[in-house]
Design a protein around this motif. Sequence first.
Motif, PDB file in Angstrom:
ATOM      1  N   ALA A  44       0.852  -1.189   0.000  1.00  0.00           N
ATOM      2  CA  ALA A  44       0.000   0.000   0.000  1.00  0.00           C
ATOM      3  C   ALA A  44       0.887   1.237   0.000  1.00  0.00           C
ATOM      4  O   ALA A  44       1.871   1.302   0.749  1.00  0.00           O
ATOM      5  N   TYR A  45       0.549   2.185  -0.842  1.00  0.00           N
ATOM      6  CA  TYR A  45       1.243   3.479  -0.848  1.00  0.00           C
ATOM      7  C   TYR A  45       0.691   4.284   0.315  1.00  0.00           C
ATOM      8  O   TYR A  45      -0.528   4.457   0.449  1.00  0.00           O
ATOM      9  N   LEU A  46       1.583   4.791   1.179  1.00  0.00           N
ATOM     10  CA  LEU A  46       1.162   5.515   2.379  1.00  0.00           C
ATOM     11  C   LEU A  46       1.343   7.022   2.302  1.00  0.00           C
ATOM     12  O   LEU A  46       0.858   7.728   3.179  1.00  0.00           O
ATOM     13  N   TYR A  57      -5.061   0.610   7.362  1.00  0.00           N
ATOM     14  CA  TYR A  57      -4.419  -0.672   7.049  1.00  0.00           C
ATOM     15  C   TYR A  57      -4.297  -1.555   8.289  1.00  0.00           C
ATOM     16  O   TYR A  57      -4.441  -2.770   8.203  1.00  0.00           O
ATOM     17  N   VAL A  58      -4.064  -0.937   9.455  1.00  0.00           N
ATOM     18  CA  VAL A  58      -4.026  -1.711  10.697  1.00  0.00           C
ATOM     19  C   VAL A  58      -5.407  -2.309  10.955  1.00  0.00           C
ATOM     20  O   VAL A  58      -5.532  -3.492  11.290  1.00  0.00           O
ATOM     21  N   GLU A  59      -6.436  -1.521  10.771  1.00  0.00           N
ATOM     22  CA  GLU A  59      -7.809  -1.993  11.004  1.00  0.00           C
ATOM     23  C   GLU A  59      -8.192  -3.135  10.066  1.00  0.00           C
ATOM     24  O   GLU A  59      -8.845  -4.087  10.475  1.00  0.00           O
ATOM     25  N   HIS A  60      -7.772  -3.066   8.810  1.00  0.00           N
ATOM     26  CA  HIS A  60      -8.208  -4.047   7.821  1.00  0.00           C
ATOM     27  C   HIS A  60      -7.252  -5.224   7.591  1.00  0.00           C
ATOM     28  O   HIS A  60      -7.701  -6.321   7.261  1.00  0.00           O
ATOM     29  N   TYR A  61      -5.949  -5.005   7.720  1.00  0.00           N
ATOM     30  CA  TYR A  61      -4.996  -6.027   7.274  1.00  0.00           C
ATOM     31  C   TYR A  61      -3.908  -6.416   8.273  1.00  0.00           C
ATOM     32  O   TYR A  61      -3.168  -7.364   8.017  1.00  0.00           O
ATOM     33  N   VAL A 150       0.400   3.210  -8.564  1.00  0.00           N
ATOM     34  CA  VAL A 150       1.425   2.567  -7.740  1.00  0.00           C
ATOM     35  C   VAL A 150       1.903   1.329  -8.486  1.00  0.00           C
ATOM     36  O   VAL A 150       1.109   0.452  -8.820  1.00  0.00           O
ATOM     37  N   ASP A 151       3.203   1.247  -8.757  1.00  0.00           N
ATOM     38  CA  ASP A 151       3.764   0.090  -9.452  1.00  0.00           C
ATOM     39  C   ASP A 151       4.526  -0.750  -8.432  1.00  0.00           C
ATOM     40  O   ASP A 151       5.491  -0.287  -7.836  1.00  0.00           O
ATOM     41  N   ILE A 152       4.063  -1.986  -8.255  1.00  0.00           N
ATOM     42  CA  ILE A 152       4.673  -2.871  -7.254  1.00  0.00           C
ATOM     43  C   ILE A 152       5.094  -4.205  -7.849  1.00  0.00           C
ATOM     44  O   ILE A 152       5.347  -5.157  -7.111  1.00  0.00           O
ATOM     45  N   ILE A 159      -2.929  -2.878  -2.428  1.00  0.00           N
ATOM     46  CA  ILE A 159      -4.059  -2.693  -1.529  1.00  0.00           C
ATOM     47  C   ILE A 159      -4.209  -1.235  -1.117  1.00  0.00           C
ATOM     48  O   ILE A 159      -4.886  -0.920  -0.134  1.00  0.00           O
ATOM     49  N   THR A 160      -3.604  -0.347  -1.902  1.00  0.00           N
ATOM     50  CA  THR A 160      -3.700   1.078  -1.608  1.00  0.00           C
ATOM     51  C   THR A 160      -5.170   1.497  -1.590  1.00  0.00           C
ATOM     52  O   THR A 160      -5.916   1.175  -2.505  1.00  0.00           O
TER      53      THR A 160
END
Length: 163
Positions: A44-46, A57-61, A150-152, A159-160
Amino acid sequence: MKKLTRGLSALLLCLGLLSGCTSQPEASKQDAIPFEDGQYYAVAYLGYQQIDDLDYYVEHYLDHDSLPIHYLSAGDYYLVIPRYTGMELSLYRNDLETSQPILIYQDPDCQPFILQCNASDIFADATIRLTYKDETAEFSPFISLKDGSVDIGTQGLDITKDS
């Protein structure tokens, strides 16, 4: 004798019922990540120079918010979540002058982490290598100058939020 047998049977029945009351271990939130075949990590891009939406992201993953942060340069922040327990992490800094990757960190049992990298828009200064059993996935996260996406890499799941 019949009373003793009945008493033992009742006792065993009660013990059996009570053993079913023990709490089951809570599933990891990482299990909720919708990985597909061939995907070995989620990213995920933050944000740029500051971390945004980490609580989401903490809440979901994630199961906790104490994440190691690896600083390569004052640029973009990325959250990296390995798919499997026991994945080995090798983190490289890509040298701008020599174009050679320099190993800066290794972890034989990679956990989710945050990476700050890419001070330049035209040079990805980080390479992440994740190895699990006989499979290796390697990528350099960056923001596309073409469309801002976002390129990963091909083996990751973006999951951004709002991507």
